[in-house]
Design a protein around this motif. Structure first.
Motif, mmCIF file in Angstrom:
data_model
loop_
_atom_site.group_PDB
_atom_site.id
_atom_site.type_symbol
_atom_site.label_atom_id
_atom_site.label_comp_id
_atom_site.label_asym_id
_atom_site.label_seq_id
_atom_site.Cartn_x
_atom_site.Cartn_y
_atom_site.Cartn_z
ATOM 1 N N ILE A 1 -25.901 2.325 84.591
ATOM 2 C CA ILE A 1 -27.014 2.761 85.433
ATOM 3 C C ILE A 1 -27.615 1.538 86.103
ATOM 4 N N THR A 2 -27.678 1.560 87.430
ATOM 5 C CA THR A 2 -28.307 0.472 88.175
ATOM 6 C C THR A 2 -29.354 1.081 89.103
ATOM 7 N N LEU A 3 -30.593 0.609 88.974
ATOM 8 C CA LEU A 3 -31.634 1.031 89.905
ATOM 9 C C LEU A 3 -31.679 0.033 91.045
ATOM 10 N N THR A 4 -31.737 0.536 92.254
ATOM 11 C CA THR A 4 -31.759 -0.330 93.426
ATOM 12 C C THR A 4 -32.739 0.227 94.450
ATOM 13 N N ASN A 5 -33.121 -0.612 95.388
ATOM 14 C CA ASN A 5 -34.064 -0.214 96.439
ATOM 15 C C ASN A 5 -35.328 0.415 95.873
ATOM 16 N N ILE A 6 -35.850 -0.199 94.815
ATOM 17 C CA ILE A 6 -37.086 0.292 94.192
ATOM 18 C C ILE A 6 -38.261 -0.058 95.109
ATOM 19 N N LEU A 7 -39.042 0.957 95.425
ATOM 20 C CA LEU A 7 -40.203 0.753 96.282
ATOM 21 C C LEU A 7 -41.402 1.470 95.662
ATOM 22 N N PHE A 8 -42.449 0.709 95.378
ATOM 23 C CA PHE A 8 -43.691 1.276 94.864
ATOM 24 C C PHE A 8 -44.602 1.550 96.061
ATOM 25 N N HIS A 9 -44.930 2.817 96.275
ATOM 26 C CA HIS A 9 -45.700 3.224 97.445
ATOM 27 C C HIS A 9 -47.200 3.173 97.202
ATOM 28 N N SER A 10 -47.636 3.833 96.141
ATOM 29 C CA SER A 10 -49.063 3.954 95.862
ATOM 30 C C SER A 10 -49.249 4.028 94.354
ATOM 31 N N PRO A 11 -50.265 3.366 93.824
ATOM 32 C CA PRO A 11 -50.437 3.402 92.376
ATOM 33 C C PRO A 11 -50.934 4.760 91.890
ATOM 34 N N LEU A 12 -50.558 5.112 90.666
ATOM 35 C CA LEU A 12 -51.131 6.284 90.026
ATOM 36 C C LEU A 12 -52.409 5.805 89.365
ATOM 37 N N ALA A 13 -53.518 6.265 89.893
ATOM 38 C CA ALA A 13 -54.831 5.835 89.404
ATOM 39 C C ALA A 13 -55.629 7.058 88.966
ATOM 40 N N THR A 14 -56.503 6.819 88.007
ATOM 41 C CA THR A 14 -57.403 7.883 87.585
ATOM 42 C C THR A 14 -58.757 7.274 87.251
ATOM 43 N N ASP A 15 -59.761 8.113 87.316
ATOM 44 C CA ASP A 15 -61.123 7.656 87.076
ATOM 45 C C ASP A 15 -61.593 7.947 85.651
ATOM 46 N N GLY A 16 -60.703 8.433 84.806
ATOM 47 C CA GLY A 16 -61.102 8.780 83.447
ATOM 48 C C GLY A 16 -61.568 10.217 83.326
ATOM 49 N N ILE B 1 -53.607 20.018 96.142
ATOM 50 C CA ILE B 1 -52.177 20.299 96.329
ATOM 51 C C ILE B 1 -51.420 19.123 96.945
ATOM 52 N N ALA B 2 -52.156 18.192 97.547
ATOM 53 C CA ALA B 2 -51.511 17.018 98.146
ATOM 54 C C ALA B 2 -50.878 16.171 97.045
ATOM 55 N N GLU B 3 -49.634 15.760 97.283
ATOM 56 C CA GLU B 3 -48.942 14.893 96.332
ATOM 57 C C GLU B 3 -49.066 13.445 96.784
ATOM 58 N N THR B 4 -49.244 12.563 95.823
ATOM 59 C CA THR B 4 -49.246 11.130 96.088
ATOM 60 C C THR B 4 -47.894 10.584 95.674
ATOM 61 N N GLU B 5 -47.202 9.948 96.610
ATOM 62 C CA GLU B 5 -45.897 9.363 96.301
ATOM 63 C C GLU B 5 -46.118 7.989 95.657
ATOM 64 N N HIS B 6 -45.487 7.783 94.492
ATOM 65 C CA HIS B 6 -45.677 6.540 93.758
ATOM 66 C C HIS B 6 -44.480 5.607 93.845
ATOM 67 N N MET B 7 -43.283 6.144 93.717
ATOM 68 C CA MET B 7 -42.101 5.287 93.695
ATOM 69 C C MET B 7 -40.898 6.042 94.225
ATOM 70 N N THR B 8 -40.042 5.319 94.933
ATOM 71 C CA THR B 8 -38.731 5.840 95.304
ATOM 72 C C THR B 8 -37.705 4.781 94.926
ATOM 73 N N CYS B 9 -36.495 5.235 94.665
ATOM 74 C CA CYS B 9 -35.411 4.299 94.372
ATOM 75 C C CYS B 9 -34.083 5.037 94.468
ATOM 76 N N GLU B 10 -33.022 4.286 94.302
ATOM 77 C CA GLU B 10 -31.683 4.850 94.213
ATOM 78 C C GLU B 10 -31.113 4.498 92.856
ATOM 79 N N VAL B 11 -30.344 5.408 92.309
ATOM 80 C CA VAL B 11 -29.664 5.185 91.038
ATOM 81 C C VAL B 11 -28.171 5.133 91.333
ATOM 82 N N LEU B 12 -27.573 3.988 91.044
ATOM 83 C CA LEU B 12 -26.130 3.844 91.200
ATOM 84 C C LEU B 12 -25.496 4.083 89.839
#
Length: 146
Positions: free
Chosen positions: A49-64, A99-110
């Protein structure tokens, strides 16, 4: 074929609770990678398993107060390369409140054995060629003072 996996990231999850950036609870990026490996490892040997092109878009944050419903979408259309998207929605008391989704990460799995064409790095030569050598405590001190 697409596969979907969901998990609730509770606002008091120890990883989220104890990792803060400017006082805000942030899920560390490595957590997404760990979750992904755990989903895939029962189907493939980790060495394949190789992860490639990892891109962090937006952090998953919460206020508690708000939890996050995390969704991992894996597009398995190709047998050698999958695409992954990790996103979340705000949830409170078991109800999605936005209902809006926040995108956090995208990548490819080789999948399969990948021959590395990377050159080898000689750490000693790298150190010797450095113009400056800094102690990490000094670097943090400089960063805090700016």
């Amino acid at each position: 074929m697409k596969k979907y996996f969901n998990t609730l990231i509770h606002r008091n999850n120890v990883i989220l609770r104890d990792h803060r950036v400017y006082g805000i609870r942030i899920l560390p990026g490595v957590t997404y990678i760990d979750l992904l490996y755990r989903l895939i490892e029962n189907q493939f040997d980790k060495s394949e398993i190789t992860l490639t092109n990892i891109l962090f878009h937006s952090p998953l944050a919460t206020d508690g107060i708000i939890d996050r419903q995390l969704k991992i979408e894996i597009d398995c259309t190709s047998e050698k390369k999958w695409t992954v998207q990790i996103s979340s929605q705000q949830e409170k008391d078991g109800i999605i409140i936005d209902i809006a989704e926040t995108e956090h990460m995208t990548c490819e799995v080789l999948l399969g054995r990948i021959r590395s064409e990377a050159c080898s790095i000689d750490p000693q030569a790298l150190i010797m060629s450095a113009e400056h050598v800094w102690d990490m405590d000094d670097i943090y001190s400089m960063a805090r003072s700016s």
